[in-house]
Design an enzyme around this catalytic site. Structure first.
Site, PDB file in Angstrom:
ATOM      1  N   CYS A 107       8.388  -8.253   5.429  1.00  0.00           N
ATOM      2  CA  CYS A 107       9.662  -7.798   5.991  1.00  0.00           C
ATOM      3  C   CYS A 107      10.252  -8.937   6.805  1.00  0.00           C
ATOM      4  O   CYS A 107       9.539  -9.658   7.490  1.00  0.00           O
ATOM      5  CB  CYS A 107       9.430  -6.581   6.883  1.00  0.00           C
ATOM      6  SG  CYS A 107      10.947  -5.933   7.617  1.00  0.00           S
ATOM      7  N   CYS A 161       9.776  -7.367  13.781  1.00  0.00           N
ATOM      8  CA  CYS A 161       9.550  -6.581  15.005  1.00  0.00           C
ATOM      9  C   CYS A 161       8.234  -7.063  15.632  1.00  0.00           C
ATOM     10  O   CYS A 161       7.259  -7.324  14.924  1.00  0.00           O
ATOM     11  CB  CYS A 161       9.491  -5.093  14.677  1.00  0.00           C
ATOM     12  SG  CYS A 161      11.031  -4.507  13.939  1.00  0.00           S
ATOM     13  N   GLU A 192       0.821  -1.201   0.000  1.00  0.00           N
ATOM     14  CA  GLU A 192       0.000   0.000   0.000  1.00  0.00           C
ATOM     15  C   GLU A 192       0.859   1.256   0.000  1.00  0.00           C
ATOM     16  O   GLU A 192       1.981   1.258   0.502  1.00  0.00           O
ATOM     17  CB  GLU A 192      -0.919   0.025   1.227  1.00  0.00           C
ATOM     18  CG  GLU A 192      -2.054  -0.960   1.081  1.00  0.00           C
ATOM     19  CD  GLU A 192      -3.137  -0.751   2.116  1.00  0.00           C
ATOM     20  OE1 GLU A 192      -3.967  -1.670   2.263  1.00  0.00           O
ATOM     21  OE2 GLU A 192      -3.173   0.300   2.767  1.00  0.00           O
ATOM     22  N   CYS A 222       4.721  -5.282  14.834  1.00  0.00           N
ATOM     23  CA  CYS A 222       4.478  -4.824  13.456  1.00  0.00           C
ATOM     24  C   CYS A 222       3.835  -5.937  12.638  1.00  0.00           C
ATOM     25  O   CYS A 222       4.369  -7.046  12.556  1.00  0.00           O
ATOM     26  CB  CYS A 222       5.801  -4.404  12.814  1.00  0.00           C
ATOM     27  SG  CYS A 222       5.655  -4.044  11.058  1.00  0.00           S
ATOM     28  N   CYS A 228     -11.059   0.390   2.514  1.00  0.00           N
ATOM     29  CA  CYS A 228      -9.805  -0.178   2.056  1.00  0.00           C
ATOM     30  C   CYS A 228      -9.665  -1.599   2.569  1.00  0.00           C
ATOM     31  O   CYS A 228      -9.328  -2.513   1.840  1.00  0.00           O
ATOM     32  CB  CYS A 228      -8.644   0.666   2.568  1.00  0.00           C
ATOM     33  SG  CYS A 228      -7.096  -0.125   2.323  1.00  0.00           S
ATOM     34  N   CYS A 272       3.730   8.083   1.689  1.00  0.00           N
ATOM     35  CA  CYS A 272       4.356   6.993   2.436  1.00  0.00           C
ATOM     36  C   CYS A 272       4.535   5.806   1.489  1.00  0.00           C
ATOM     37  O   CYS A 272       3.562   5.247   0.992  1.00  0.00           O
ATOM     38  CB  CYS A 272       3.443   6.640   3.604  1.00  0.00           C
ATOM     39  SG  CYS A 272       4.166   5.428   4.687  1.00  0.00           S
TER      40      CYS A 272
HETATM   41  N1  SAH Z   1      10.997  -0.887   8.297  1.00  0.00           N
HETATM   42  C1  SAH Z   1      11.121   0.499   8.538  1.00  0.00           C
HETATM   43  C2  SAH Z   1      10.069   1.330   7.858  1.00  0.00           C
HETATM   44  C3  SAH Z   1       8.648   0.826   7.885  1.00  0.00           C
HETATM   45  S1  SAH Z   1       7.841   0.792   9.408  1.00  0.00           S
HETATM   46  C4  SAH Z   1      11.185   0.794  10.011  1.00  0.00           C
HETATM   47  O1  SAH Z   1      10.937  -0.106  10.796  1.00  0.00           O
HETATM   48  O2  SAH Z   1      11.550   1.905  10.344  1.00  0.00           O
HETATM   49  C5  SAH Z   1       7.384   2.489   9.653  1.00  0.00           C
HETATM   50  C6  SAH Z   1       7.210   2.853  11.136  1.00  0.00           C
HETATM   51  O3  SAH Z   1       5.971   2.340  11.680  1.00  0.00           O
HETATM   52  C7  SAH Z   1       8.301   2.299  12.022  1.00  0.00           C
HETATM   53  O4  SAH Z   1       8.734   3.260  12.944  1.00  0.00           O
HETATM   54  C8  SAH Z   1       7.602   1.150  12.696  1.00  0.00           C
HETATM   55  O5  SAH Z   1       8.259   0.794  13.856  1.00  0.00           O
HETATM   56  C9  SAH Z   1       6.229   1.703  12.924  1.00  0.00           C
HETATM   57  N2  SAH Z   1       5.218   0.681  13.213  1.00  0.00           N
HETATM   58  C10 SAH Z   1       5.164  -0.595  12.804  1.00  0.00           C
HETATM   59  N3  SAH Z   1       4.063  -1.212  13.283  1.00  0.00           N
HETATM   60  C11 SAH Z   1       3.399  -0.309  13.999  1.00  0.00           C
HETATM   61  C12 SAH Z   1       2.164  -0.325  14.725  1.00  0.00           C
HETATM   62  N4  SAH Z   1       1.406  -1.413  14.781  1.00  0.00           N
HETATM   63  N5  SAH Z   1       1.780   0.799  15.345  1.00  0.00           N
HETATM   64  C13 SAH Z   1       2.511   1.937  15.260  1.00  0.00           C
HETATM   65  N6  SAH Z   1       3.673   2.022  14.585  1.00  0.00           N
HETATM   66  C14 SAH Z   1       4.108   0.907  13.960  1.00  0.00           C
HETATM   67 FE1  SF4 Z   2      10.095  -4.554   9.262  1.00  0.00          FE
HETATM   68 FE2  SF4 Z   2      10.251  -3.954  11.830  1.00  0.00          FE
HETATM   69 FE3  SF4 Z   2       9.906  -1.980  10.023  1.00  0.00          FE
HETATM   70 FE4  SF4 Z   2       7.932  -3.746  10.565  1.00  0.00          FE
HETATM   71  S1  SF4 Z   2       8.807  -2.227  11.943  1.00  0.00           S
HETATM   72  S2  SF4 Z   2       8.570  -3.052   8.536  1.00  0.00           S
HETATM   73  S3  SF4 Z   2       9.107  -5.658  10.926  1.00  0.00           S
HETATM   74  S4  SF4 Z   2      11.681  -3.350  10.240  1.00  0.00           S
END
Ligand code: SAH
Ligand code: SF4
Length: 372
Positions: free
Chosen positions: A117, A121, A97, A124, A346, A110
């Site tokens: 990924c 994490c 998206e 996420c 969506c 964005c």
């Molecule tokens: N992989 C990269 C970029 C994509 S994630 C990164 O981790 O930085 C973009 C942002 O959204 C990151 O800061 C991530 O930690 C955050 N994020 C992921 N899942 C989330 C959630 N469920 N609620 C709030 N922020 C979230």
């Molecule tokens: Fe990947 Fe972590 Fe970023 Fe989610 S928050 S996209 S798992 S690096």
């Protein structure tokens, strides 16, 4: 007839396009003309390129193409937020998206870099789906192209439809390094989108060696997904921290800033999860940790998804956390929700394709990154 795979010019950086043109005996300025046609005027065919000779157009037609990724759906929210589901080349379910968030005279796009990924994490949903595939440069820059074209014919002299890009969609951009760098070069290039380097931001969870490489290649703004003030907690939330702990990450950030030609700051992203990383002591610990880094802090209240196991903190708790950091002298922003009314629509649309795409991208609408 043999089916030769055509070169998709959409994803070629100016340097690579010039190289290609020279390899087929064409002049550099022809490459510049073609780049402008694609990225500034939104051309989808060579036929449209009226100032390019017919002979060259016919030649390009045979070996090249301009192919944007397929748009599965587009939603426009009443607050102006636009959201696209884009199918990548891997298969019918390989969707990502892209979200455009207008905010006054700015509009932040964005952009996704991977389907899924690998970094897993714990909070996420993209991480939960695992790694599926890397996007190609054309699929990354194609998201910018699609967003701008959604406003009608592209006009290099018209108002900017996208003023900022954040690599904060699905995926870890530094794990798809070359395609992401190529796409970011196009975002900033005068013959393509001409965005200021301060307005293109790469967000990473901390792939430390690639931060050192990145500064050799571009000078985009950098955001770090920190989420915890110490290694013990961060390693639970962001597993890559076990490999590259906080001290190494901060050192890489310092190196990054020191090697930029101008004075800039790092954006620290900190997703607040109730009872996990949002207490007062943790705020103080974070304030102390970041003293050595030129940074601003962006707090992101956790965006829930089914079976995540986490909750977002109350507004009071969020404000208290913010205040402690602000009192310590930091600029702290809290990300707010946008595009609420297209959420459900969506979700329904993507539901047919892949539940994980829908969930993983819920948090994207929250993005309100305060880059300049
Ligand atoms: N992989 C990269 C970029 C994509 S994630 C990164 O981790 O930085 C973009 C942002 O959204 C990151 O800061 C991530 O930690 C955050 N994020 C992921 N899942 C989330 C959630 N469920 N609620 C709030 N922020 C979230
Ligand atoms: Fe990947 Fe972590 Fe970023 Fe989610 S928050 S996209 S798992 S690096």
């Amino acid at each position: 007839m043999t089916d030769i795979k055509k070169i998709n010019l959409l994803g070629l950086s100016p340097e690579k396009l010039i190289e290609y043109f020279e390899s087929i005996g064409e002049k550099k300025f022809r490459a510049t003309q073609v780049i402008k046609w694609i990225h500034q005027k939104g051309a989808e065919s060579f036929e449209e390129m009226t100032d390019v000779s017919k002979v060259l157009r016919a030649k390009l037609e045979k070996t090249c193409e301009i192919r944007a990724p397929e748009v599965v759906s587009q939603n426009i929210s009443s607050d102006g937020t636009r959201k696209w589901i884009i199918r990548t080349e891997g298969g019918k379910n390989d969707c990502v998206e892209t979200v455009l968030i207008p905010d006054g005279d700015r509009a932040t796009l964005c952009v996704s870099s991977q389907v899924g990924c690998s970094l897993d994490c714990s909070f996420c949903s993209t991480g939960k789906q695992g790694f599926n595939r890397n996007l190609t440069p054309a699929e990354i820059i194609g998201q910018v192209w699609i967003a701008i074209k959604s406003f009608g014919p592209m006009d290099p002299n018209g108002p900017r439809r996208v003023t900022n890009v954040v690599m904060m969609g699905m995926g870890e951009p530094l794990m798809n390094f070359e395609p992401v760098v190529d796409a970011m070069i196009l975002m900033m290039h005068d013959h393509a989108y001409g965005l200021s380097k301060r307005r293109v931001t790469l967000s990473t969870s901390g792939v430390v060696p690639k931060i050192y490489e990145l500064v050799k290649r571009t000078d985009v703004s950098l955001a770090i997904s920190l989420h915890a003030p110490n290694d013990e907690l961060r390693s639970q939330l962001v597993p890559i921290n076990k490999k590259y702990p906080i001290a190494e990450l901060i050192e890489a950030c310092q190196f990054y800033l020191a090697n930029l030609p101008d004075k800039r700051h790092i954006t620290i992203e900190y997703t607040l999860m109730s009872g996990v990383n949002d207490n007062e002591q943790q705020a103080h610990e974070l304030a102390k940790l970041l003293q050595v880094l030129e940074c601003k802090i962006n707090l992101i209240p956790f965006n829930p998804f089914p079976n995540s196991g986490y909750e977002k903190p109350s507004n009071n708790r969020t404000r208290r956390f913010q205040k402690i950091l602000a009192d310590a002298g930091y600029t702290v922003t809290v990300r707010t929700t946008r595009g609420d009314d297209i959420d459900a629509a969506c979700g329904q649309l993507v539901g047919d394709f892949q539940d994980k795409t829908r969930r993983s991208q819920k948090y994207i609408e929250l993005h309100e990154v305060k880059s300049e």
